[in-house]
Design an enzyme around this catalytic site. Structure first.
Site, PDB file in Angstrom:
ATOM      1  N   ASP A 292      -4.986  -3.426   4.769  1.00 45.10           N
ATOM      2  CA  ASP A 292      -5.531  -2.967   6.043  1.00 45.10           C
ATOM      3  C   ASP A 292      -7.042  -3.136   6.136  1.00 45.10           C
ATOM      4  OD1 ASP A 292      -6.252  -1.037   4.235  1.00 45.10           O
ATOM      5  OD2 ASP A 292      -5.084   0.576   5.143  1.00 45.10           O
TER       6      ASP A 292
ATOM      7  N   ASP B 127      -9.292  -6.604   1.941  1.00 44.61           N
ATOM      8  CA  ASP B 127      -7.926  -7.019   1.612  1.00 44.61           C
ATOM      9  C   ASP B 127      -7.625  -8.431   2.108  1.00 44.61           C
ATOM     10  OD1 ASP B 127      -7.270  -4.634   0.378  1.00 44.61           O
ATOM     11  OD2 ASP B 127      -6.566  -3.712   2.232  1.00 44.61           O
TER      12      ASP B 127
ATOM     13  N   ASP C 135       0.849  -1.194   0.000  1.00 46.03           N
ATOM     14  CA  ASP C 135       0.000   0.000   0.000  1.00 46.03           C
ATOM     15  C   ASP C 135       0.881   1.240   0.000  1.00 46.03           C
ATOM     16  OD1 ASP C 135      -2.516  -1.178   0.047  1.00 46.03           O
ATOM     17  OD2 ASP C 135      -2.439  -1.486   2.202  1.00 46.03           O
TER      18      ASP C 135
END
Length: 918
Positions: A641, A645, A332
């Site tokens: 997170d 996901d 990310d």
């Protein structure tokens, strides 16, 4: 207190009745009351079976057939009058048991510490304030705060809920998420699946938010009742541990057969049966690598404890093995490559660019249009933009010890700070516009909506991706009021959003809609006919350490791919800043989610060779990327997170959850948690994973090379018709010495200087790599070559002219004893790397090894020269000439191994060049 609400069942009571029964209220429990209840009810956790006590671990050291046979032989020796030898055997066996106990106990404690670090947390209200506490500290009467993605910490009666749904499949078997409400269930016999006013520990909140009062914890929860059926939790074994156990069994069987054959041959050649029995068992004890699985487990557990100190919490030990094999990291952006300290820098309202001053989360700053400072009171569009930003928000701003922090999402926190800078008070605003419903953010819609009571109508505030809101906006807010949205305005907004993104600003759109009543929230049309307010541009600067971490990955042959929901321009700007995108790949380095959807799998495989940033992606894109990369043979680490996901994290070789922003579902799915959400921490964990595997190899080479050499020397002498080169007690002492401090020092050896300049280790390559196999052969064979002739020389030629056969044999055995220990000390230094010269590794970089070798040398001198020990171990005092020979032969192992490593490196450079930049 739990008994009070058990009769009648808690799901049949109204919220107020439950609060009264549990002696709590809207402010939650006080700290002292919570502590009292924790002592009364115990921690909120399921019974994990019986914990292994220290005594049990110690006794386990004797649960080895060879040790038991050796103890029996010592008892027989004692009965036959050989009492001194029997006592020495017992003392050495006890010392080995203590050493094994220390290693296993440290591993057990390290694993327990890791379990605590990885434990889930819960948000509760105590004394009127939200607090995040370990889930094990939740008690009956606590007020649980529930959000999408949370794993419910305990059973509870709902007090408030907004569109709350929970996945209770693990408990009820129902695949659909269960909708929740506040209505009591009058029938006390209703099944758990029908308790719509309850939430249950272990289930997952999949939608909405709510608050519940805890009614049962630990083994009293619905999951606890099921857990009572289980007697013990099974212990997880790593694949490496299993491989080592298999190797240990095979080598152990070979060693036992060789030792048995040598024992029988010794008896046949005239040695006493008791002498040879003890000798053979001692040889087997020294040679059988029964400690390999424990060594691997200990090294992994202790290594992961070191990783935890660096904020990388490994939940499952197999992840450490995989860590050193990682070839691709999909990461990310927000909070991982950046600081995750969002600050609004720019607004675009009513065609005007407005700059916002101030930094971080401190609510101090001003608004400027060009060079002129402006007041929100004089700018109605700015005032409404600040109101929408603060209402459509679940974050809270707090000042702790003079430091302003945000509880909740950092992006939402930046919007709260914006509202405070505009003079808005969150509590007053919430009182004037109470929230009555909400539509949580979803990655598909890319927006969040909250509905508020505004006198006799409903105000819906919306924030999200600008393009998502622009397509639904029919009007726009101007200083003159609401006007029709024109194509020119849409284009101007898009152009401004692009300009902001090019400057690495994260861009959000703000909009609102007024409705006569609360609509059907599942109707897709609820977000249509919006009134466009404006753009908010905020900065989340790259972490200073991210650039170096990316460079380390490139050196280590690890490809880094940014996978983010942000605008492609924003993602690209950060990627360029940290060196993820270079000038060579500038034109083809960013791919968006919609573009990814249009690519076939073969086309995506080809694109992955050049693309380093995937922007505007949805969770299903992450899952597809993992599948494609794994199909190409890559070992993938994926960060995440959000709840959505979790599938990608589970599918990846190493799922990595964010410790700060990650949901409990993601944390439980992942194999590792980054406590600080920092990409550099993940790279450090990869480096540590490589180091742990390296140290296991070092220990293995040292242990097996010494053991094989002992087998070859001792059995070789028997087959050549020579006397025993070492007595049973001397064999046990060598075993204690080699498996002691030097071996432990290798287990904590510092990282090799080139550890992040090597290509990733193939998953098919176990501990027995080609270089390890070569060293095992070279070291064990060379030690045999020098020790057998040494023994024969002192036994057959009596170089010191002692004359008496007993003294000659004792001196010859002492020479083998001393030379073997000295050679093993040299070997400990050799084994610090299976590839690199000790000159490059450094002679003095492992202080513990220096200390252990010094102590080993002192103990060797004591065994030879201190009369009580010399008598016990039947050693003979060596003269200066003898020591020069012993030390010379021991040191001679060093150039031999250095030459072997040089040949290995030379061959490796031809077969495996340096890793290419990825």
């Amino acid at each position: 207190m739990t008994e009070v609400v058990d009769k009648p069942p808690v799901h049949t009571l109204a919220p107020g009745q439950v609060l009264e029964a549990l002696e709590t209220g809207p402010q939650g429990l006080s700290g002292s009351a919570a502590q009292e209840r924790l002592e009364q009810y115990g921690p909120n956790e399921l019974a994990a079976g019986k914990k292994i006590s220290a005594l049990r671990i110690f006794l386990h050291q004797f649960a080895n057939i060879l040790i038991l046979i050796l103890l029996a032989a010592a008892a027989v020796s004692y009965a036959l009058g050989e009492r001194l030898d029997a006592w020495v055997i017992l003392v050495i066996v006890l010392a080995c048991a203590i050493l094994g106990f220390i290693q296993e106990y440290r591993a057990e404690k390290a694993a327990a510490a890791l379990a605590k670090l990885a434990a889930p947390v819960a948000t509760v209200i105590r004394e009127g304030k939200e607090r995040e506490i370990p889930a094990r500290e939740v008690v009956p009467g606590d007020l649980l705060v529930l959000h999408t993605g949370d794993r419910v910490a305990a059973d509870g009666r709902l007090l408030h809920e907004v569109n709350l749904k929970a996945d209770e499949a693990l408990l009820t078997g129902e695949s659909q998420a269960a909708g929740k409400n506040l209505d009591p269930v009058p029938d006390p016999e209703k099944a758990v699946a029908d308790h719509k006013c309850m939430v249950f520990g272990g289930t997952v909140i999949t939608y909405g938010r709510g608050q519940a009062v805890v009614t049962a914890t630990g083994m009293d929860t619905e999951f606890g009742k099921i857990a009572r059926l289980l007697e013990e939790m099974t212990q997880e074994h790593t694949p490496l541990e299993a491989r080592m156990a298999t190797i240990g069994r095979i080598l152990g069987l070979i060693c036992l057969l060789v030792a048995a054959g040598a024992t029988l041959l010794g008896v046949f050649r005239g040695h006493g049966w008791l002498e040879m029995l003890i000798w053979g068992i001692s040889l087997a004890v020294a040679a059988v690598p029964e400690s390999l699985p424990a060594v691997v487990t200990g090294a992994l557990a202790i290594g992961t404890t070191r990783m935890a100190r660096k904020n990388a919490i490994v939940k499952r030990l197999p992840a450490v093995e995989t860590m050193g094999c990682t070839t691709v990291i999909c990461t990310d952006k927000t909070g991982t490559l950046t600081k995750n300290e969002m600050t609004v820098r720019r607004l675009f309202l009513d065609g005007q660019v407005i700059d916002v001053t101030g930094s971080g989360y401190e609510p101090a700053g001003s608004f400027r249009a060009g060079d002129a400072e402006m007041s929100p009171g004089d700018h109605p569009v700015l005032a409404i933009a600040a109101r929408v930003a603060m209402l459509c928000n679940d974050a809270a701003l707090e000042e702790i010890d003079g430091v302003w922090t945000v509880r909740g999402d950092p992006t939402e926190g930046a919007l709260v700070v914006l509202g405070r800078k505009a003079g808005l008070d969150p509590e007053q605003l919430a009182a004037h516009f109470p929230r009555v419903a909400e539509i949580p953010f979803s990655s598909e819609a890319k927006r969040m909506s909250t509905l508020h009571q505004e006198e006799d109508r409903i105000l819906m505030c919306v924030k999200g991706a600008p393009e998502s809101l622009l397509t639904q906006a029919q009007q726009m807010l101007t200083a003159g009021g609401e006007q029709a949205m024109t194509p020119e305005v849409r284009e101007a907004v898009r152009r401004q959003a692009g300009d902001m993104a090019h400057e690495a600003l994260r861009v959000l759109g703000l909009a609102y809609r007024r409705l006569p009543a609360i609509p059907n929230l599942e109707d897709e049309g609820v977000n249509r006919e919006l009134v466009w307010v404006g753009l908010v541009g905020m900065i989340d600067p790259a972490r200073p350490e991210a650039r170096q971490a990316v460079a380390h990955c490139r050196q280590a042959g690890i490809r880094v791919i940014m996978v983010t929901g942000d605008h492609p321009d924003t993602a690209g700007a950060i990627a360029r800043e940290i060196g993820l995108i270079t000038k060579k790949m500038e034109s083809q380095a960013v791919l968006t989610g919609p573009e990814l959807n249009r690519l076939s799998d073969p086309a995506l495989k080809k694109a992955l060779r050049r693309v380093r940033v995937f922007a505007r992606v949805a969770p299903e894109h992450k899952l597809r990327l993992v599948d494609i990369l794994k199909a190409q043979g890559e070992v993938v680490a994926m960060t995440g997170d959000g709840v959505n996901d979790a599938p990608a994290l589970k599918r990846a070789d190493i799922g990595v959850a964010m410790g700060i922003t990650g949901t409990e579902v993601t944390k439980e799915t992942a194999a590792m948690i980054l406590a600080d959400d920092n990409f550099a921490t993940l790279v450090a964990a990869v480096e540590e994973g490589r180091a742990i595997f390296d140290n296991i190899k070092k220990y293995l080479v040292f242990l097996l090379s010494c053991n094989i050499a002992e087998i070859l020397v001792l059995t070789g002498a028997i087959f050549l018709g020579l006397p025993l080169p070492l007595l049973a007690l001397q064999i046990l002492w060598v075993n204690l010495d080699s498996d002691g401090l030097p071996a432990f020092a290798l287990g904590v050896d510092p990282k090799a200087p080139d550890i992040m300049r090597r290509p990733p280790r193939p998953t098919s390559e176990g501990v027995f790599s080609p270089s390890v196999n070569v060293l095992l052969v070279v070291i064990s064979v060379y030690l045999t070559i020098i020790l057998l002739p040494l023994f024969a020389y002192y036994w057959l030629f009596d170089p010191n002219g002692l004359g008496e056969q007993d003294q000659i044999l004792s001196q010859a055995q002492t020479m083998v004893f001393a030379t073997l220990i000295l050679a093993e000390q040299v070997n400990a230094f050799n084994c610090r790397s299976d590839l690199h010269s000790l000159f490059s590794v450094g002679f003095f970089t492992n202080r513990l090894l220096l200390i252990s070798v010094t102590l080993s040398s002192l103990m060797l001198a004591a065994v030879i020269y201190w009369p009580p020990l010399a008598q016990l171990f039947h050693t003979y005092p060596l003269n200066l000439r003898d020591w020069l020979i012993a030390v010379g032969l021991g040191l001679s192992l060093f150039p031999v191994v250095e030459a072997a490593k040089w040949l290995i490196r030379r061959r490796g450079r031809r077969r495996h060049p340096r890793p290419a930049s990825r």
